[in-house]
Structures are given as C-alpha cells and as structure tokens.
Write a protein that holds these residues in place. Structure first.
Motif, PDB file in Angstrom:
ATOM      1  N   GLU A  73      58.645  41.929  36.360  1.00 50.73           N
ATOM      2  CA  GLU A  73      57.577  41.015  35.968  1.00 50.73           C
ATOM      3  C   GLU A  73      57.094  40.196  37.162  1.00 50.73           C
ATOM      4  O   GLU A  73      55.889  39.959  37.334  1.00 50.73           O
ATOM      5  CB  GLU A  73      58.098  40.084  34.860  1.00 50.73           C
ATOM      6  CG  GLU A  73      57.044  39.167  34.269  1.00 50.73           C
ATOM      7  CD  GLU A  73      56.008  39.920  33.467  1.00 50.73           C
ATOM      8  OE1 GLU A  73      54.894  39.388  33.302  1.00 50.73           O
ATOM      9  OE2 GLU A  73      56.299  41.056  33.024  1.00 50.73           O
ATOM     10  N   LEU A  74      58.068  39.807  38.006  1.00 50.46           N
ATOM     11  CA  LEU A  74      57.714  39.031  39.197  1.00 50.46           C
ATOM     12  C   LEU A  74      56.844  39.857  40.151  1.00 50.46           C
ATOM     13  O   LEU A  74      55.854  39.355  40.702  1.00 50.46           O
ATOM     14  CB  LEU A  74      58.995  38.571  39.901  1.00 50.46           C
ATOM     15  CG  LEU A  74      58.807  37.736  41.176  1.00 50.46           C
ATOM     16  CD1 LEU A  74      58.061  36.445  40.851  1.00 50.46           C
ATOM     17  CD2 LEU A  74      60.157  37.425  41.822  1.00 50.46           C
ATOM     18  N   LYS A  75      57.222  41.125  40.331  1.00 50.10           N
ATOM     19  CA  LYS A  75      56.427  41.994  41.203  1.00 50.10           C
ATOM     20  C   LYS A  75      55.018  42.175  40.656  1.00 50.10           C
ATOM     21  O   LYS A  75      54.040  42.178  41.404  1.00 50.10           O
ATOM     22  CB  LYS A  75      57.107  43.357  41.347  1.00 50.10           C
ATOM     23  CG  LYS A  75      58.354  43.316  42.211  1.00 50.10           C
ATOM     24  CD  LYS A  75      58.968  44.707  42.330  1.00 50.10           C
ATOM     25  CE  LYS A  75      60.204  44.673  43.225  1.00 50.10           C
ATOM     26  NZ  LYS A  75      60.851  46.003  43.332  1.00 50.10           N
ATOM     27  N   ARG A  76      54.934  42.348  39.338  1.00 46.55           N
ATOM     28  CA  ARG A  76      53.616  42.513  38.726  1.00 46.55           C
ATOM     29  C   ARG A  76      52.766  41.266  38.928  1.00 46.55           C
ATOM     30  O   ARG A  76      51.583  41.344  39.261  1.00 46.55           O
ATOM     31  CB  ARG A  76      53.796  42.837  37.244  1.00 46.55           C
ATOM     32  CG  ARG A  76      52.477  43.153  36.542  1.00 46.55           C
ATOM     33  CD  ARG A  76      52.674  43.837  35.197  1.00 46.55           C
ATOM     34  NE  ARG A  76      53.533  43.085  34.302  1.00 46.55           N
ATOM     35  CZ  ARG A  76      54.763  43.474  33.958  1.00 46.55           C
ATOM     36  NH1 ARG A  76      55.267  44.594  34.453  1.00 46.55           N
ATOM     37  NH2 ARG A  76      55.501  42.756  33.124  1.00 46.55           N
ATOM     38  N   GLU A  77      53.422  40.114  38.753  1.00 40.71           N
ATOM     39  CA  GLU A  77      52.694  38.863  38.950  1.00 40.71           C
ATOM     40  C   GLU A  77      52.285  38.690  40.415  1.00 40.71           C
ATOM     41  O   GLU A  77      51.191  38.209  40.716  1.00 40.71           O
ATOM     42  CB  GLU A  77      53.560  37.682  38.501  1.00 40.71           C
ATOM     43  CG  GLU A  77      53.818  37.635  37.000  1.00 40.71           C
ATOM     44  CD  GLU A  77      52.527  37.464  36.225  1.00 40.71           C
ATOM     45  OE1 GLU A  77      51.607  36.780  36.733  1.00 40.71           O
ATOM     46  OE2 GLU A  77      52.426  38.014  35.109  1.00 40.71           O
ATOM     47  N   ARG A  78      53.198  39.095  41.317  1.00 37.96           N
ATOM     48  CA  ARG A  78      52.864  39.017  42.746  1.00 37.96           C
ATOM     49  C   ARG A  78      51.682  39.922  43.082  1.00 37.96           C
ATOM     50  O   ARG A  78      50.791  39.545  43.859  1.00 37.96           O
ATOM     51  CB  ARG A  78      54.076  39.418  43.585  1.00 37.96           C
ATOM     52  CG  ARG A  78      55.142  38.347  43.675  1.00 37.96           C
ATOM     53  CD  ARG A  78      56.307  38.839  44.501  1.00 37.96           C
ATOM     54  NE  ARG A  78      57.350  37.826  44.630  1.00 37.96           N
ATOM     55  CZ  ARG A  78      58.524  38.041  45.222  1.00 37.96           C
ATOM     56  NH1 ARG A  78      58.802  39.255  45.717  1.00 37.96           N
ATOM     57  NH2 ARG A  78      59.414  37.068  45.308  1.00 37.96           N
ATOM     58  N   ALA A  79      51.691  41.150  42.516  1.00 42.63           N
ATOM     59  CA  ALA A  79      50.583  42.083  42.767  1.00 42.63           C
ATOM     60  C   ALA A  79      49.272  41.506  42.253  1.00 42.63           C
ATOM     61  O   ALA A  79      48.226  41.585  42.920  1.00 42.63           O
ATOM     62  CB  ALA A  79      50.874  43.428  42.104  1.00 42.63           C
ATOM     63  N   LYS A  80      49.346  40.912  41.049  1.00 35.81           N
ATOM     64  CA  LYS A  80      48.137  40.289  40.507  1.00 35.81           C
ATOM     65  C   LYS A  80      47.658  39.158  41.406  1.00 35.81           C
ATOM     66  O   LYS A  80      46.461  39.018  41.683  1.00 35.81           O
ATOM     67  CB  LYS A  80      48.420  39.754  39.103  1.00 35.81           C
ATOM     68  CG  LYS A  80      48.585  40.832  38.043  1.00 35.81           C
ATOM     69  CD  LYS A  80      48.837  40.194  36.679  1.00 35.81           C
ATOM     70  CE  LYS A  80      49.013  41.257  35.600  1.00 35.81           C
ATOM     71  NZ  LYS A  80      49.289  40.638  34.270  1.00 35.81           N
ATOM     72  N   ALA A  81      48.638  38.361  41.852  1.00 40.55           N
ATOM     73  CA  ALA A  81      48.268  37.233  42.711  1.00 40.55           C
ATOM     74  C   ALA A  81      47.675  37.730  44.035  1.00 40.55           C
ATOM     75  O   ALA A  81      46.676  37.188  44.533  1.00 40.55           O
ATOM     76  CB  ALA A  81      49.499  36.362  42.972  1.00 40.55           C
ATOM     77  N   ALA A  82      48.290  38.801  44.623  1.00 38.92           N
ATOM     78  CA  ALA A  82      47.775  39.347  45.884  1.00 38.92           C
ATOM     79  C   ALA A  82      46.373  39.905  45.702  1.00 38.92           C
ATOM     80  O   ALA A  82      45.486  39.713  46.548  1.00 38.92           O
ATOM     81  CB  ALA A  82      48.719  40.436  46.398  1.00 38.92           C
ATOM     82  N   ALA A  83      46.156  40.628  44.586  1.00 40.97           N
ATOM     83  CA  ALA A  83      44.826  41.179  44.319  1.00 40.97           C
ATOM     84  C   ALA A  83      43.807  40.067  44.146  1.00 40.97           C
ATOM     85  O   ALA A  83      42.673  40.145  44.650  1.00 40.97           O
ATOM     86  CB  ALA A  83      44.872  42.067  43.077  1.00 40.97           C
ATOM     87  N   ALA A  84      44.239  39.022  43.422  1.00 42.93           N
ATOM     88  CA  ALA A  84      43.326  37.895  43.218  1.00 42.93           C
ATOM     89  C   ALA A  84      43.002  37.210  44.539  1.00 42.93           C
ATOM     90  O   ALA A  84      41.848  36.860  44.823  1.00 42.93           O
ATOM     91  CB  ALA A  84      43.953  36.902  42.233  1.00 42.93           C
ATOM     92  N   ILE A  85      44.049  37.046  45.379  1.00 51.58           N
ATOM     93  CA  ILE A  85      43.834  36.416  46.696  1.00 51.58           C
ATOM     94  C   ILE A  85      42.913  37.272  47.561  1.00 51.58           C
ATOM     95  O   ILE A  85      42.007  36.766  48.233  1.00 51.58           O
ATOM     96  CB  ILE A  85      45.193  36.186  47.388  1.00 51.58           C
ATOM     97  CG1 ILE A  85      45.983  35.107  46.637  1.00 51.58           C
ATOM     98  CG2 ILE A  85      44.994  35.793  48.837  1.00 51.58           C
ATOM     99  CD1 ILE A  85      47.415  34.961  47.108  1.00 51.58           C
ATOM    100  N   LYS A  86      43.156  38.612  47.544  1.00 50.81           N
ATOM    101  CA  LYS A  86      42.325  39.512  48.347  1.00 50.81           C
ATOM    102  C   LYS A  86      40.877  39.492  47.878  1.00 50.81           C
ATOM    103  O   LYS A  86      39.939  39.458  48.689  1.00 50.81           O
ATOM    104  CB  LYS A  86      42.886  40.926  48.254  1.00 50.81           C
ATOM    105  CG  LYS A  86      42.192  41.905  49.167  1.00 50.81           C
ATOM    106  CD  LYS A  86      42.865  43.262  49.114  1.00 50.81           C
ATOM    107  CE  LYS A  86      42.170  44.232  50.062  1.00 50.81           C
ATOM    108  NZ  LYS A  86      42.813  45.577  50.007  1.00 50.81           N
TER     109      LYS A  86
END
Length: 333
Positions: A73-86
């Motif tokens: 779940e943390l990785k998924r949230e990190r990926a979402k956060a990275a995509a949002a940041i990008k």
C-alpha cells in the motif's frame, strides 16, 4: 547379661536396619513419585510452550502479511505521489516555458520596434549622407572619366603601336624563314598572337589559317638543291633506263653545268627561266615553267614535290605581302 545385652543389641540393630530400609524404600517411592510428577509437569510445560510458540509463529506470520500489505500500500501511495509530483512539475515547467516564451516574444517585439526606429533614423541619415556624397562623386566622376579617357587613349595608342611593331618584326621573321625554305610554324603562331593584340576579328587570321600545313610544318626546298637532280633525270627517257643510261646522264649533266650558253630549249634553258622567275618572286610562274620544261622526261617525277612546295610558298608569300601591307597601313593611322 552380656548375652542378653548382645541379643538386645542385635535386635536393635535389626530394627534400625529395617527402619533404614523402610526409609530407603519410602525415599525410592517418593523419588519415583517426584520423577513422575516432574515428567508430567515437564510434559505440560512443553505442551504449553509449544502452543505458545505456535501462537507466536502464527502471530508473526500474520504480522508479516500485514507488513507486506502495508508495504504494498505504501509503494502504491508513493507511486501515486510521484506521478502527482511529476505531473505537477510538468505543468509548472510548461507554465514556466509559456511565460518565458511570452516574455521573449514581448522582448523581441520591443527590440524589433527599437531596431526599426534605429533603422529609420539610420536610413534617413544615410540618405542625407548619400545625397551629399552623390553630388561630390558626380563631380569627381567627371574629372576621373576625363582622366581615364585620356589615359586609355594613350595606353591604347602605346599598346597598338607596340603590337604593330611586333607585327612588323613578325612579318620580317616570316619573310626570312620563307626565303630560307624553313618551317614557319613558330612565326605563324607569333603573328597570330600579335594580331590578337591589334584586332581579334582581323581577316588576316583567316589568311594565316588558310596557309598550307606542309609549308608551315616542313618549309620548302630551294631550287638549288633540285638543279643537279633535275639535269640528271632530264637526260633519261620517260621509259627509264639501266645503269648505263643513268651513268651517262650523270656525266652529261655534269658537263652541261659548265656550259656558258643557256639559250635554246634544253634543260639549262628551263633552269635559267625558272631562276629568272624566282629572282622576280614569281613562284607560280616558275612552277609552271618547270613543269612545262620537263614534261617529256623522267624529271617530272622529281619536280612534283618542289612544284607543290613552290606553289604553297607562293600562297605564303601572298599572305606575307598582305600582312606587310596591313602592318604599314596600321602604323600610319
């Protein structure tokens, strides 16, 4: 008494032994009971600890599964956060680029306006300066053109005079080569060069081009080299002869050279007539007279080459006469 004492003592000892044996037996039973109780207690404790261990392992597995789920779940949230940041970064970059492009466009427009104003001012200044310079240059050009015309006239006159002088020298060289029967290729090429310096479209270039190639490349034989052979073959009949006929003809021709009188219709008369024409410069007439004089002898075969060369030389001398006349007329203008 002593025996009674000993019996009593032995009896007491037996009692003591029995008592000790009873105590030992009781201790053994107690030890067995204790061992059995210890074994049961140990078994109970083992079962208890094994159960607790299984429970602990189960809890650990459950915790591991929970940790894996949490990590996923943390990785998924990190990926979402990275995509949002990008995405946000890209939007910010695009916005920044658009702002920069707009600013650059505004700056270019301002710069263009400034350049146009500068160009207009410069054009006006240049126009004023040009107008002033045109007036000065027009006046200067009048003086320069006058000087150029005077200089060109003098230069052209000097150049043409030099070329005419070279042309006259070339004509003399051609005349000398023709008189000696030498090839005239070098002289003809030099004359063409001189004519180009005077008049590139001169008709003399056509005259020089029409000269016989044989005369240009090989020259012409003189009549003196032909006379001995001519006397020899003129005494041989047209049908030919043997060695004796040739020997007698050679002796007769040698004797005839010493005759002083060349009158009559013999070969000496023909030679005299040809030499007379040659002295007057009448090459064509000399060739005709020679052909006519030896037409009934074997000398016809000998003179054919010389006759052709004489006629070619006549053409060359006509060209020389025209060239000399042209050089004279040009030098007088």
């Amino acid at each position: 008494m002593e025996e009674l004492g000993e019996a009593a003592a032995s009896k007491d000892g037996k009692l003591i032994l029995d008592f000790l044996q009873a105590i030992h037996a009781a201790e053994l039973r107690q030890a067995e009971l204790d061992a059995r109780a210890f074994t049961e207690e140990k078994k109970a404790m083992k079962e208890k600890y094994e159960k607790e261990l299984k429970d602990a392992i189960a809890r650990e597995l459950m915790h591991a599964e929970e940790a894996a789920l949490l990590d996923k779940e943390l990785k998924r949230e990190r990926a979402k956060a990275a995509a949002a940041i990008k995405s946000l970064q890209q939007k910010l970059e695009e916005k920044h680029k658009m702002e920069l492009a707009e600013k650059e466009k505004e700056a270019e427009l301002k710069l263009k306006k400034v350049e146009e104003l500068s160009k207009a001012e410069m054009s006006a200044a240049i126009a004023r300066e040009k107008a002033s310079q045109v007036e000065k240059m027009a006046e200067a050009n009048l003086h320069i053109n006058a000087l150029c015309m005077a200089f060109y006239a003098r230069s052209e006159e000097a150049r043409q005079s030099h070329s005419v002088h070279k042309l006259a020298l070339g004509a003399l060289a051609l005349e000398d080569a023709l008189s000696k029967g030498l090839p005239i290729k070098v002289e003809i090429e030099a004359l063409r060069t001189y004519l180009n310096g005077i008049d590139k479209d001169s008709v003399l270039d056509l005259v020089l081009s029409s000269l016989p190639e044989e005369t240009i490349d090989h020259g012409t034989d003189t009549f003196d080299t032909l006379k001995g052979t001519l006397r020899h073959f003129s005494l041989i009949p047209p049908g030919g002869g043997g060695i004796l006929a040739h020997s007698l003809a050679h002796i007769a021709s040698w004797l005839k050279v010493r005759e002083a009188n060349y009158s009559g219709n013999g070969i000496e008369s023909v030679i005299s007539q040809v030499e007379s024409y040659l002295a007057e410069g009448k090459l064509a007439e000399a060739a005709d007279a020679l052909e006519e004089g030896v037409k009934d002898s074997r000398a016809v075969e000998v003179i054919s080459s010389w006759v052709k060369q004489a006629r070619n030389r006549a053409i060359a001398e006509q060209a020389l006469t025209l060239l000399q006349s042209y050089a004279t007329s040009i030098s007088l203008t």
